[in-house]
Design an enzyme around this catalytic site. Sequence first.
Site, PDB file in Angstrom:
ATOM      1  N   GLU A  39      -7.046  -6.368  -8.625  1.00  0.00           N
ATOM      2  CA  GLU A  39      -7.347  -7.750  -8.719  1.00  0.00           C
ATOM      3  C   GLU A  39      -8.299  -8.384  -9.951  1.00  0.00           C
ATOM      4  O   GLU A  39      -7.570  -9.370 -10.593  1.00  0.00           O
ATOM      5  CB  GLU A  39      -7.925  -8.185  -7.497  1.00  0.00           C
ATOM      6  N   HIS A  84       1.476 -14.048  -0.305  1.00  0.00           N
ATOM      7  CA  HIS A  84       2.715 -13.608   0.431  1.00  0.00           C
ATOM      8  C   HIS A  84       2.836 -14.840   1.075  1.00  0.00           C
ATOM      9  O   HIS A  84       3.384 -14.801   2.485  1.00  0.00           O
ATOM     10  CB  HIS A  84       2.577 -12.548   1.308  1.00  0.00           C
ATOM     11  N   ASP A  88      -2.401 -10.704  -9.719  1.00  0.00           N
ATOM     12  CA  ASP A  88      -2.446 -10.010  -8.578  1.00  0.00           C
ATOM     13  C   ASP A  88      -2.751  -8.547  -8.926  1.00  0.00           C
ATOM     14  O   ASP A  88      -2.426  -8.049  -9.936  1.00  0.00           O
ATOM     15  CB  ASP A  88      -1.114 -10.249  -7.897  1.00  0.00           C
ATOM     16  N   GLY A  89      -3.376  -7.884  -7.892  1.00  0.00           N
ATOM     17  CA  GLY A  89      -3.457  -6.289  -7.896  1.00  0.00           C
ATOM     18  C   GLY A  89      -2.856  -5.974  -6.735  1.00  0.00           C
ATOM     19  O   GLY A  89      -2.752  -6.509  -5.735  1.00  0.00           O
ATOM     20  N   ASP A 143       2.706 -10.564  -7.587  1.00  0.00           N
ATOM     21  CA  ASP A 143       2.897  -9.407  -6.926  1.00  0.00           C
ATOM     22  C   ASP A 143       3.631  -8.483  -7.100  1.00  0.00           C
ATOM     23  O   ASP A 143       3.486  -7.028  -6.937  1.00  0.00           O
ATOM     24  CB  ASP A 143       2.823  -9.897  -5.319  1.00  0.00           C
ATOM     25  N   ASP A 148      -4.782 -14.601  -5.323  1.00  0.00           N
ATOM     26  CA  ASP A 148      -4.887 -14.344  -3.752  1.00  0.00           C
ATOM     27  C   ASP A 148      -6.253 -13.554  -3.404  1.00  0.00           C
ATOM     28  O   ASP A 148      -6.118 -13.293  -2.100  1.00  0.00           O
ATOM     29  CB  ASP A 148      -3.757 -14.057  -3.223  1.00  0.00           C
TER      30      ASP A 148
END
Length: 157
Positions: free
Chosen positions: A48, A121, A8-9, A131, A71
């Site tokens: 990301e 999320h 994740d970023g 995240d 994501d």
Amino acid sequence: MAIVAYTDGSSLGNPGPGGYGLILLETEKMVKKEISQGFRLTTNNRMELMAVCVALETLKFTKTEITIFTDSKYVVDAVEKRWVFGWVKKGFKGKKNEDLWRRFLEVHKIHNVKFQWVKGHAGNVWNERADQLAVGAANNPANFKIDSYFEMNQNEE
């Protein structure tokens, strides 16, 4: 040996301070490794993609089977729909993040990489943890690195 990565970023402002987070899981031995890093000025898409690059660069053996859960539609679509390979042929004309895409392509070709998009999320434990790592890194200026390519080229990006 099969590896699963969750990446994740995060960017606090776009551009703004940012970070990436990733979790590598070796499924047979149940080994887990977490990695994160923050940058003083970057974008969400860069983070990301950076997370994916670092995940692949961290692998110790070539031809490793790895499934990357992210994501980021930006990353998944660019690879799975093969857009990035067309961008190469056109010299990345008009495309952002050329440095990271080239970095990705170098390491991508030495492994067996699959991507799986996951909704962010949405309660996936590993995605939520990635995240947390990314946001934590973005909020830790004491450990920031400089995203030199972005800072030098941000007016062109």
